[in-house]
Design an enzyme around this catalytic site. Structure first.
Site, PDB file in Angstrom:
ATOM      1  N   ARG A 126      15.858  10.834  28.296  1.00 33.24           N
ATOM      2  CA  ARG A 126      16.531   9.595  28.710  1.00 33.24           C
ATOM      3  C   ARG A 126      17.824   9.412  27.917  1.00 33.24           C
ATOM      4  NH1 ARG A 126      18.042   6.040  26.097  1.00 33.24           N
ATOM      5  NH2 ARG A 126      16.070   5.446  25.121  1.00 33.24           N
ATOM      6  N   PHE A 135      29.365   9.919  22.447  1.00 30.42           N
ATOM      7  CA  PHE A 135      29.954   8.608  22.154  1.00 30.42           C
ATOM      8  C   PHE A 135      29.890   8.380  20.656  1.00 30.42           C
ATOM      9  CE2 PHE A 135      29.472   3.950  21.776  1.00 30.42           C
ATOM     10  CZ  PHE A 135      30.411   3.468  22.680  1.00 30.42           C
ATOM     11  N   LEU A 177      27.546  -0.332  24.762  1.00 33.82           N
ATOM     12  CA  LEU A 177      26.195  -0.431  24.192  1.00 33.82           C
ATOM     13  C   LEU A 177      25.304  -1.330  25.048  1.00 33.82           C
ATOM     14  CD1 LEU A 177      26.791  -0.672  20.337  1.00 33.82           C
ATOM     15  CD2 LEU A 177      26.175   1.316  21.707  1.00 33.82           C
ATOM     16  N   GLU A 198      21.086   1.868  19.256  1.00 33.70           N
ATOM     17  CA  GLU A 198      21.626   0.883  20.215  1.00 33.70           C
ATOM     18  C   GLU A 198      21.292  -0.539  19.787  1.00 33.70           C
ATOM     19  OE1 GLU A 198      23.490   2.352  22.135  1.00 33.70           O
ATOM     20  OE2 GLU A 198      22.641   4.331  22.424  1.00 33.70           O
TER      21      GLU A 198
END
Lengths: 264, 390
Positions: free
Chosen positions: B96, B135, B245, B369
């Protein structure tokens, strides 16, 4: 070349199928899906198109069914069909195999396809016969259980699975071919194709649009009458032999078979 | 024995989905069953994953940047994207993560903050899985406080010269392009950095006990010279990276539940089979109590995720609402994974079952995150009007 693929909306595989005793018809209340066998027919059509041996102009998914059957058509289109035709009319409810075959044949006449493909069976009625009935009405040759197809312009070389091995049959087009599920491994639709399915043309037609004679379809036009229904008798629970020591397990299985005189 | 229901089937959460969203979810599930699930234990144990091959496959399926419009992206609903994340994470959080970073972080940054030329140059190939993105925001000393970052982009004529280090970067060593956030004399700005630029390196991070089926790297910029066209023109300040995010956090609110669902399904099958004192483990009240409590949390989490999906599809979701989803669903998912492990006994600690793999992965998911604590503070600030981060 124009290919029509016959598809059907059936109760989802996870739904326990039952007959509604008051109507004598399948209870279609639960979750429904595109008949899984039909996905092999769509894939077969796609492989003819992508194979390049013949020029396939379009693949058209055709169904007969209530309004919800649109979902099955969307699925068929997401798997590669270019457009779809939905024959739906209250007068069609209760049609038996012959009446359904007649109705589908009338829709197909309008499209005049070079090749009609369908899955070997529907996951609900499981008649295996609709292809032959449609072919008879269309006066086209018909093959069942086809597991390999080589299309050339104007003809078709098929391998069909038989009890004793394989038949290799060459037939002229147009023809109606019911494909076995061993013919291919259907692809997944891409998410983009699922998103785009509703935007592809869908032609909704009623019995008047395709010149159907109303008294030849529906309950009145069907010769099959469902009589009494019984649930299948409950099977006794099987015996589970745990495989702890394989030699012992084999002995136990042999003893079990021997006891029932099942060993020659 | 009465018929058995699945944990989510029991609440009939599928009835809240459109048929299109369900079809997409089922397609993702089938694709993963065929080509990803059978290999996960092996990848996790080896600590490596065929990222490029998977990316191509996911690109063909239309998974990458699926909720973005145009530029080769599928343009699905946000809910469909969430459901896809759930299926991906039911396989493995690392898988994922591969997709989240590509779609929600790297592609979204370009899609939201890039110029038309940048979008045309990068997005179609990223959507197809031909190019992999990463990122770079977090640094070795700046995780929850990204504003303190030390990576700096200096203007040199028309060019930019980038120096610094980013840490814990998913896909870093396999990426073709990095979205890098750096301090400048003009505040925080975003840059599109091709990974073959001189001075760029991305050493992998070894010894992970979590997300082993995922590539995690450091990014090092040693006088990386970039043309002015590398700058994301529309992003200024921290709101740029934070918007990305938010996308990823939304996916995690669904994704974490996928891991939990898989744990629960594996466990229900196990306790039905496993005999203890001549009865299946499932026949004991203590087992059923645990299963019931976990199912209740999974169901509540799913309703929360779907609610966020609806809000996002209506373009009405707020960051603090996504924080509720990320906080609750990762917290409950890891609790479920650990509880499932207890029901599997010693078998639960092996790779023969997915539960401890999920539990270990969720340690990372709980932290990245936005840590749980950061999300609590986001919610706290929304309730009190007082920022308590510092």
């Amino acid at each position: 070349m124009k290919i029509c693929v016959l598809v059907k909306e059936v109760p989802d595989a996870a739904v326990e199928k039952r007959i509604n005793p008051s109507t004598g018809r399948m209870d279609r209340g639960g979750e429904r899906n595109l008949n899984p066998y039909d996905t092999h027919a769509i894939e077969a059509a796609m492989q003819v198109k992508e194979g390049g041996a013949v020029d396939v102009e379009e693949i058209i998914a055709v169904t007969m069914g209530p309004s919800t059957a649109v979902r099955a058509l969307h699925k068929a289109v997401s798997l590669g069909a270019d457009r779809s035709v939905h024959l739906s009319d209250d007068a069609l409810a209760g049609s038996d195999v012959v009446a359904t075959g007649y109705a589908l044949a009338k829709v197909l006449e309008r499209e005049s396809p070079d090749l009609v493909l369908l899955g070997q069976q529907s996951d609900d009625g499981e008649c295996y016969t609709i292809g032959a009935v449609v072919a008879d009405y269309l006066r086209m040759p018909s093959l069942t259980q086809v597991i390999k197809m080589d299309v050339t312009p104007g003809s078709l070389r098929c391998e069909r699975q038989a009890e004793y091995g394989y038949d290799t049959v060459e037939i002229e087009l147009p023809a109606v071919i019911s494909v076995g599920d061993a013919i291919n491994e259907p692809r997944y639709p891409s998410l983009k194709a699922i998103m785009g399915a509703k935007k592809k043309p869908l032609d909704a037609v009623g019995i008047g649009d395709v010149g159907l004679e109303a008294d030849r379809v529906g309950e009145a036009g069907s010769k099959v009458v469902c009589g009494d229904f019984k649930a299948p008798p409950q099977k006794a629970a099987g015996e589970i032999i745990e495989d702890e020591d394989t030699n012992e397990t084999v002995e136990k299985i042999i003893a079990w078979l021997d006891e029932r005189k099942l060993l020659a | 024995m009465a018929t058995q229901q699945t944990p989510l089937g029991l609440l009939a959460t599928d009835s809240l989905l459109s048929s299109e969203d369900r079809d997409m979810r089922d397609t993702v599930r089938k694709a993963l069953d065929r080509s990803v699930r059978p290999h996960l234990a092996e990848w996790f144990e080896a600590g490596s994953v065929p990222a490029r091959e998977l990316m191509r496959q996911f690109g063909d399926l239309g998974l990458l940047g699926m909720h973005l419009d145009g530029y080769g992206c599928a343009g699905t609903s946000a809910t469909a994207y969430g459901l896809a994340c759930m299926e991906l994470e039911a396989a493995d959080s690392g898988i994922r993560s591969l997709v989240s970073v590509q779609g929600s972080l790297a592609m979204f940054a370009i899609w939201r903050w890039g110029s038309e030329d940048q979008k045309l140059q990068w997005l179609p190939q990223m959507a197809a899985g031909e190019l992999i993105g990463c990122f770079g925001l977090t640094e070795p000393d700046f995780g929850s406080n990204p504003g303190g970052m030390r990576t700096f982009a200096r203007r040199d004529g028309d060019d930019w010269v980038l120096n610094g280090t980013k840490m814990w970067i998913t896909n870093g060593s396999v990426a073709d392009v990095a979205i890098v956030w750096a301090a400048t004399d003009d505040g925080i700005r975003g840059f599109i950095v091709p990974t073959d630029a001189p001075g760029f390196s991305a050493p992998g991070i070894k010894g992970k006990l979590s997300l082993r089926a995922s590539v995690t790297s450091e990014l090092v910029f040693d006088d990386v010279r970039l043309p002015s066209s590398a700058l994301l023109p529309e992003a200024r300040g921290l709101s740029g990276p934070l918007s990305c995010l938010n996308e990823a956090r939304f996916g995690i609110a669904f994704g974490a539940l996928g891991a939990a669902r898989d744990c629960l399904e594996v466990t229900i099958a196990y306790v039905g089979d496993r005999q203890m004192f001549d009865r299946p483990l499932a026949a004991y009240q203590i087992t059923q109590t645990k299963l019931a409590d976990m199912t209740v949390e999974l169901g509540k989490g799913m309703l929360l995720a779907l609610h966020l999906g609806r809000l996002k599809d209506a373009h009405a979701v707020r960051p603090e609402q996504i924080s509720i989803g990320k906080l609750n669903n990762t917290r409950e998912a890891i609790a479920i994974a650990r509880e499932c492990r207890t029901l599997l006994g010693a078998n639960g600690i092996t790779l023969a079952y997915s539960v401890m793999r999920h539990a270990n992965n969720l340690e990372s998911v709980l932290t990245y995150e936005g840590t749980s604590e950061v999300h609590q503070l986001v919610i706290g600030q929304a309730l009190t009007g007082i920022s308590a981060f510092r």
